[in-house]
Design an enzyme around this catalytic site. Structure first.
Site, short mmCIF file in Angstrom:
data_model
loop_
_atom_site.label_atom_id
_atom_site.label_comp_id
_atom_site.label_asym_id
_atom_site.label_seq_id
_atom_site.Cartn_x
_atom_site.Cartn_y
_atom_site.Cartn_z
N CYS A 137 99.64 -45.29 113.83
CA CYS A 137 100.42 -45.13 115.06
C CYS A 137 101.62 -46.06 115.05
O CYS A 137 101.45 -47.29 114.97
CB CYS A 137 99.55 -45.40 116.27
N ASN A 202 100.50 -39.96 109.10
CA ASN A 202 100.64 -40.16 110.52
C ASN A 202 102.11 -39.97 110.87
O ASN A 202 102.92 -39.65 110.00
CB ASN A 202 100.14 -41.55 110.92
#
Length: 428
Positions: A137, A202
């Site tokens: 993230c 990601n």
């Protein structure tokens, strides 16, 4: 009929299409609807310590194509904003009701062993099939030493992975951040820590666009904004490259890979699998088109596999890895030239303009003086086979690249006499 079932690092699922850890997997209601639609598995939206994260409004922005199709999606939403107890209870209930579907739980916690030791038994008690460590993230919560703050430091990746392997019997999948120079380093660290698999990519750090009237980036949160995580079709080339890098790296070769990034149809999935992925995760496409898209994905993949004679995914998994190499090992004696089909050509001249202005002046524009009709032909002697004309042509299949025999043997750059440092006679 092709068999789409998989066994990914010990996690079984009826097909390779999983929903990624994101808003679509935030609660039981969503996940049940996804399973009813036919998804083979989900990665439950990232859990963390209580109290849960607090999200802002608004949260998303996008980059659009000419017909307003979303080609890039930006997200500043954090991990789950629901309590840990509620999430664990729902995971338990859904797994009991859908035992044949894969449920992997995404986790993001501070870089403290005790925090992981405390949560892992609780996750294991839900009956979940595995855990995914969110080391990717790119926005929010770096002050807690989480997300890409961990994923960008291989030593941390290895350490936390080892903690998890110590405190759980579940398969451990490490989700890697693309916001790093060399994706192989954290992948190697994950393997060294005992990871059962890696998942990637990601989201990519991004600011999609600005409101030039208010002078604030999107999404606008009360007159201010921040960088977020970029995903969607636009990131697929980055993801494919990083998956291939891990698949062909001698140090991580054979490490199971869950492919993520811009997957929106069966062809995208097949490409990831051909480059070594054992399953694929989808987010943006489901958010834009709903859960039913998985039916088209499964049907398309089955039909393509049947047409190629592939009975299972293993029959073509990683099949393109051996054909992916370093630039220095490409054949310097290979030659291709462009060919323009006069039957298909619409005489727009885009190939000519592109080649004349920005490439190698390898296309003739011939004008019939009597009729003014233009014809475009390739100068084979000058054409370097760069593909620019093929790319700019609006008619698919009108311009093709044709291999031209040279009569010369394979020779890579390390062997090329034009290379002043051609000392080592390497082969691919």
């Amino acid at each position: 009929m092709a068999d789409l079932s998989i066994n990914f690092c010990g996690i079984k699922a009826p097909n390779p299409f999983w929903l990624a850890s994101a808003p679509p997997t935030d609660k039981a209601y969503n996940v049940i609807r996804a399973f009813e639609a036919g998804w083979g598995g989900v990665v439950w939206k990232t859990l963390g310590e209580d109290p849960p994260a607090v999200n802002v409004s608004s949260r998303y922005s996008a980059i659009y194509g000419k017909n307003r199709e979303v080609i890039g999606f930006n997200n500043i939403e954090l991990i789950t904003d629901r309590s840990l107890e509620l999430n664990l209870r729902e995971i338990t209930e859904v797994k009991k009701a859908w035992p044949d579907r894969a449920i992997v739980v995404s986790l993001m916690l501070p870089c403290e062993e005790q925090a992981w030791a405390d949560i892992l038994p609780k996750v294991e008690a839900t009956g979940a099939d595995g855990i995914e460590l969110n080391f990717g993230c790119p926005h929010g919560m770096p002050e807690r030493g989480m997300g890409s703050a961990v994923g960008q430091v291989p030593e941390y990746v290895e350490q936390v992975t080892a903690w998890c392997k110590k405190h759980t019997r579940l398969p451990v999948i490490v989700k890697l951040t693309p916001n790093i120079t060399d994706i192989r380093r954290p992948a190697r660290a994950a393997k060294a820590g005992g990871a059962d698999a890696v998942s990637l990519i990601n989201t990519i750090n991004s600011i999609t666009s600005l409101d030039l009237d208010r002078m604030v980036a999107y999404p606008n949160v009360g007159g201010a904004s921040t960088h977020g995580g970029y995903c969607g079709p636009a990131v697929k080339p980055v993801a494919l490259n990083m998956v291939a890098e891990i698949a062909r790296d001698p140090e991580t070769h054979g490490l199971p890979i869950s492919g993520i990034g811009g997957i929106g149809n069966w062809r995208d999935a097949a490409e990831f699998i051909a480059l070594g992925a054992g399953c694929v995760q989808v987010c943006t496409a489901a958010m834009l088109h709903g859960f039913r898209i998985v039916q088209e994905m499964k049907d398309g993949l089955e039909r393509w596999m049947d047409s190629k004679g592939y009975k299972t995914l293993d029959d073509f998994m990683g099949k393109a890895v051996g054909n992916t190499t370093d630039w220095k090992f490409l054949n310097m004696n290979y030659k291709s030239v462009a060919h323009i089909s006069q039957d298909d050509c619409i005489k727009c001249g885009r190939c000519y303009v592109a080649c004349e202005d920005t490439s190698h002046q390898s296309i003739f524009q011939l004008v019939d003086e009597a009729t003014g009709t233009r014809t475009y032909k390739v100068n084979d002697d000058e054409c370097v086979g760069c593909n620019l004309c093929e790319i700019t042509c609006p008619v698919q299949g009108c311009i093709t690249m044709v291999a031209v025999p040279t009569g010369k043997p394979y020779m890579n750059w390390t062997q090329d006499p034009r290379n002043p440092r051609a000392e080592i006679k390497e082969t691919a």
